[in-house]
Every structure is written in C-alpha cells, then in structure tokens.
Design an enzyme around this catalytic site. Structure first.
Site, PDB file in Angstrom:
ATOM      1  N   ASP A 121       0.818  -1.211   0.000  1.00 20.05           N
ATOM      2  CA  ASP A 121       0.000   0.000   0.000  1.00 20.05           C
ATOM      3  C   ASP A 121       0.851   1.261   0.000  1.00 20.05           C
ATOM      4  O   ASP A 121       2.050   1.233   0.305  1.00 20.05           O
ATOM      5  CB  ASP A 121      -0.954   0.010   1.200  1.00 20.05           C
ATOM      6  CG  ASP A 121      -0.215   0.001   2.537  1.00 20.05           C
ATOM      7  OD1 ASP A 121       0.794  -0.728   2.661  1.00 20.05           O
ATOM      8  OD2 ASP A 121      -0.648   0.711   3.468  1.00 20.05           O
ATOM      9  N   ASP A 154       8.490   4.344  -1.102  1.00 14.68           N
ATOM     10  CA  ASP A 154       7.783   3.813   0.065  1.00 14.68           C
ATOM     11  C   ASP A 154       6.481   3.162  -0.396  1.00 14.68           C
ATOM     12  O   ASP A 154       5.478   3.852  -0.539  1.00 14.68           O
ATOM     13  CB  ASP A 154       7.531   4.938   1.062  1.00 14.68           C
ATOM     14  CG  ASP A 154       6.903   4.483   2.348  1.00 14.68           C
ATOM     15  OD1 ASP A 154       6.873   3.270   2.610  1.00 14.68           O
ATOM     16  OD2 ASP A 154       6.420   5.341   3.110  1.00 14.68           O
ATOM     17  N   GLU A 188       0.082  -1.132   5.789  1.00 19.83           N
ATOM     18  CA  GLU A 188       1.138  -0.598   6.656  1.00 19.83           C
ATOM     19  C   GLU A 188       0.954   0.879   6.938  1.00 19.83           C
ATOM     20  O   GLU A 188       1.208   1.354   8.051  1.00 19.83           O
ATOM     21  CB  GLU A 188       2.510  -0.836   6.005  1.00 19.83           C
ATOM     22  CG  GLU A 188       3.704  -0.556   6.911  1.00 19.83           C
ATOM     23  CD  GLU A 188       4.162   0.899   6.891  1.00 19.83           C
ATOM     24  OE1 GLU A 188       4.951   1.293   7.767  1.00 19.83           O
ATOM     25  OE2 GLU A 188       3.726   1.648   5.981  1.00 19.83           O
ATOM     26  N   HIS A 459       6.309  10.304   1.377  1.00 19.46           N
ATOM     27  CA  HIS A 459       4.937  10.748   1.692  1.00 19.46           C
ATOM     28  C   HIS A 459       4.669  12.135   1.137  1.00 19.46           C
ATOM     29  O   HIS A 459       3.692  12.782   1.526  1.00 19.46           O
ATOM     30  CB  HIS A 459       4.672  10.738   3.206  1.00 19.46           C
ATOM     31  CG  HIS A 459       4.549   9.371   3.781  1.00 19.46           C
ATOM     32  ND1 HIS A 459       3.985   9.129   5.019  1.00 19.46           N
ATOM     33  CD2 HIS A 459       4.904   8.160   3.302  1.00 19.46           C
ATOM     34  CE1 HIS A 459       4.010   7.827   5.274  1.00 19.46           C
ATOM     35  NE2 HIS A 459       4.570   7.226   4.239  1.00 19.46           N
TER      36      HIS A 459
END
Length: 486
Positions: A121, A154, A188, A459
C-alpha cells in the site's frame, strides 16, 4: 596560588591526554569484503516491472476501512505475470484478502529461516497537490533516469526488488539451504493491523522463528551526516513508539464583542506552546549511542573526539543534535501538533477547542510517562486523553553485533563498496512491530540512496527512484539471499 595553578594545569593535561587517547583508540567497525561482480541486473527491464506496479493506486485510507480492492488484485496479477519463476517455485498465499506471503522452501529444515518484509500500500496524494508533481503520481513514468510515482520510495520499491532478486537467482538455479519468507502487508500506512498483523499471527501459529527479519526503515544517505564524506547506510535496530494525544478546552462561549482575557482558543494555543517550549529531556543512549560508536571512527579527529567522550561532551552533543529536526528526533521523545479545531463563526466565541499532538516515543520513555508529562506541563484546566490510533510502545533494540546485522553489513560491503554502515533509531513506524514475537533479530533498512533534497519526497510530492539506485537495491537483496541462505 602557584601550586593551585600548577595542579590545575596538570589536571587539564591529564584530561586532554585521556580524551585524546580515547579518541585515538576508537577502531572502525566496518566489514571488509570483496565486491560482487557476477550479479548483473537489467536496470531498464527491472524498472519497467516496478513502473507497472506503481500504476495500481493501492492507497490506504485514513479510516482504515476503505480498501481499493480492484487495485490490490490488479497488483497481485501484475506480480504473477512479472515474475513467472517465483510464482512457479515459491508458494504464494493471500492473507487477510489483500496481503501476500511467499514461502521458498529450503533444503535444510533445521536452519532457522529468513524473513524479508515490505508493503503493497501507499499513502494518498494530498488533494490540491496533484499539479505539483513533475510526473503524474500513479503514472509510473520512466524518463531514462528515474521511475516516478507513489511507491517508488515507500515501499513498492522493495516489494518488486525482493521478487526481482528471487527471479534473478531462480534463473541461475539457486536453491536456498534455509527457508525464505517474503511478507508483503496491504495496510502498513494505517498501522498494519489487518495485513502484517495477520501474517505475523499466521507465522507464529506455524512455529516460524526467523534468524533474521528485515523490513523497510533506514536508507543510504549521502552528504547528510556531518563529518562523514562517504555514503552512510543506517540500519534501524530499534524504532520509536507512538501515541496520539488529544487536548480539549471547554469554555462558556458567548459573543466575540465581550471576550474574556483568554478564550478557549487562546488557552489551548498557550498549552501547545508550553509543550513546544518544554520538550521531554534529551539523552544519548541505546541505538543512537550505538550509531555514534559506528560513525565516530569514520570521522575527522574533532568530531571523533566528542563522540568518543560522551561521558564529558554529551551536553554539547545534545545541543548540537537538538538544533535540527532529524537529530532532535534521535535523542528525545518529540511532540508534533498536527490538528487544531475550534469555532463555527467569526463573531462567536467557541465553547470547545481541540488539538491533536503526535508523540514519537524514545526507547526508555513509555506511553504512560508521555501522558504524565503532558498533564504536568499543560495543567489541570486542559483535558488530556490518548487516542486509540497510533498507540504503541517503543520497540526493543536488536543487537548490532548479532549475525543478522553482520550479514546485512557484509552484503552492503559486497554490493555498495565504500558505504559506512551504522545502526540507528528509526523515528517512524513499520510493520515489523507485528513480528517482534517471532525473532530478536529485527532490522529496518531499504538500500536506496538519499540526498537531503530527497527527504521530503517520502509521503510527499515527486516521489521517485533512479534506475541506477533501483538496480543496486535488487543486487543487494539478491546477494543477501545468497549470503544468508546459500
């Protein structure tokens, strides 16, 4: 007076001699190994398979309930098509609907297995920032230098790299001596309570006790560690805990034309300022101290003198590290005010003001000690409560002298020569928290190269990985598997 001065000079000379001797006695903890030359990776072809995975928007939503089912199933199919040898030889299980567990049976069942982790994810794109991206965030575009898109850092990058490494080894008829597990959770980014937790529980029921667990975490940083010119690979040996704290002020409200000296907003703002101005105490110990022990021998004499003599210079080092966010996070429990809510109209005093702060807890502190500190700092007029989300104690520290850490260190020496390896404390959280019952040797590291300007891409906007760095990641995992299971 002369005798006293002479004694003082003698004491200072002895002190200088002790400090110098301790700094000179520091020995490098790096591992020497011959570079690997027989692991050629087709960087462009590997990047194409990664790019294909990026195009599935497997976003984890904050409510933890909404699941992009079609995207996850599409990604599962893409992995099966991209890595045919893996899916012919390894056993693949779907856990909790969307997570994946691969098992590569080893020849010797008496050897403890190795578990490599990652997650499928990604975090969402902040609304309104889509046009800020150089390339669309789910395009998976390859411009010849980078692969662009959410998940390239990520953490689809390690999912694909692990499978790419296994596919490469299978093409060479590699058969592991010990069993290998690849565990890829699907939630996660919202805590892993469904995916990783379910895989961890499944492995525990089966009696799996890995010799080594490796998850995402640290990276290879360049030009970021003062005094170290070489790239530094930070391998997380512990991670901070977390607790979300809610502060609430209740007030009488009323018309804004007759305000009290301090409104609910003012009282709450003052409470937050108290917390920011009076942080929890700093200390250098645990994983952070061990990190300094690995870095000090690779530094010039000045900083090495300080780090080799923290018994004297700890206050100086703490002040230096507290001067910037990353360093400050490594030496204390931090507080970040993230939400502030109050008021419904410009001329109405609010009856209630609410703020949310996220604390990242240094090992040695606890959720209970954080809540006690908050209550003592803000005073009795502020209601303090902990949220259920983001609630975890700091992890235990894994041993940087254990065979698992040495395996990672040797593999880095073989695949990325010249890289300094050091343990460190991870400020963020990972899915590894759901596997702590399985092994004492849990490490957190993803071997992608990072410069200072790349830190905001996690992010954030313009997430990307270079083709060269991605090929290095694949090569690292392939050699790790050869070293650990060959």
């Amino acid at each position: 007076m002369k005798k006293a001065l002479a004694v003082l000079v003698l004491v200072l000379l002895i002190l200088v001699a002790i400090l110098t001797a301790r700094a000179a006695a520091v020995k490098s903890r790096q591992v020497e190994a011959a570079p690997v030359t027989d692991l050629a990776i087709d960087a462009r072809a590997a990047a194409e398979r990664l790019a294909g995975a990026i195009r599935f928007p497997t976003v984890s939503h904050e409510d933890g309930k909404t699941v992009e089912a079609e995207a996850f199933r599409g990604l599962h199919s893409h992995l099966a098509q991209s890595f045919p040898r893996v899916h012919a030889v390894l056993t693949r299980e779907t856990v909790a609907d969307y997570s994946l567990l691969y098992t590569w049976k080893g020849r010797n069942p008496n050897l403890a297995p190795i578990l490599l982790m990652s997650h499928l994810d990604v975090v969402p794109i902040e609304p309104g920032t889509e046009r800020d991206w150089t390339q669309p965030p789910f395009s998976g575009l390859i411009d010849g230098v980078y692969v662009w898109g959410r998940g390239t850092m990520d953490d689809k990058v390690s999912v694909l790299a692990i499978l790419e490494a296994a596919e490469t080894l299978l093409a060479r008829d590699f058969q592991p001596q010990r069993t290998l597990y690849f565990a890829f959770g699907h939630d996660e980014e919202v805590g892993g309570s469904k995916g990783a937790a379910a895989i961890g529980a499944l492995l525990e029921r089966r009696g799996v006790r890995p010799e080594l667990i490796l998850d995402e975490g640290g990276a290879i940083v360049e030009g970021i560690v003062p005094g170290v010119a070489r790239p530094v690979a930070f391998v997380g040996t512990a991670e901070k805990g977390s607790v979300t704290v809610e502060l609430v002020v209740a007030d009488a409200g009323g018309h804004s034309s007759m305000p009290p000296p301090h409104s609910a907003v003012g009282k709450l703002a003052a409470a937050i300022k108290k917390l920011e101005d009076n942080p929890m105490p700093a200390r250098i110990d645990g994983a952070t101290k061990h990190s300094f022990e690995y870095l000090a021998p690779e530094m010039p004499f000045g900083p090495r003198l300080v780090l080799a003599n923290l018994w004297l210079f700890a206050p100086l080092a703490e002040r230096q590290f507290a001067s910037e966010p990353a360093g400050n996070a490594s030496i204390r429990t931090t507080a970040a005010a993230t939400i502030f809510q109050a008021g419904i109209k410009e001329n109405v005093l609010p009856h209630r003001a609410r703020a949310v702060l996220n604390f990242r807890i240094l090992p040695g502190d606890t959720i209970a000690s954080v809540l006690r500190y908050v209550r003592e700092t803000v005073g009795p007029d502020i209601h303090v409560a902990s949220g259920r989300a983001s609630l975890r104690e700091p992890s235990p520290e894994s041993d940087a002298e254990a065979p698992g850490f040495r395996l990672i260190q040797r593999t880095l020496a073989q695949t990325l020569p010249g890289t300094v390896v050091a343990p460190n404390l991870l400020s963020g959280g990972t899915d590894s928290r759901h596997y702590l019952r399985l092994s004492r040797n849990v490490y957190r590291f993803l071997p992608i190269r990072m410069k200072r300007e790349d830190l905001g891409r996690f992010h954030g906007t313009d997430e990307r990985v270079s083709l060269e760095s991605y090929a290095e990641v694949v090569r690292f995992y392939a050699q790790l598997l050869r070293n650990g299971a060959g």
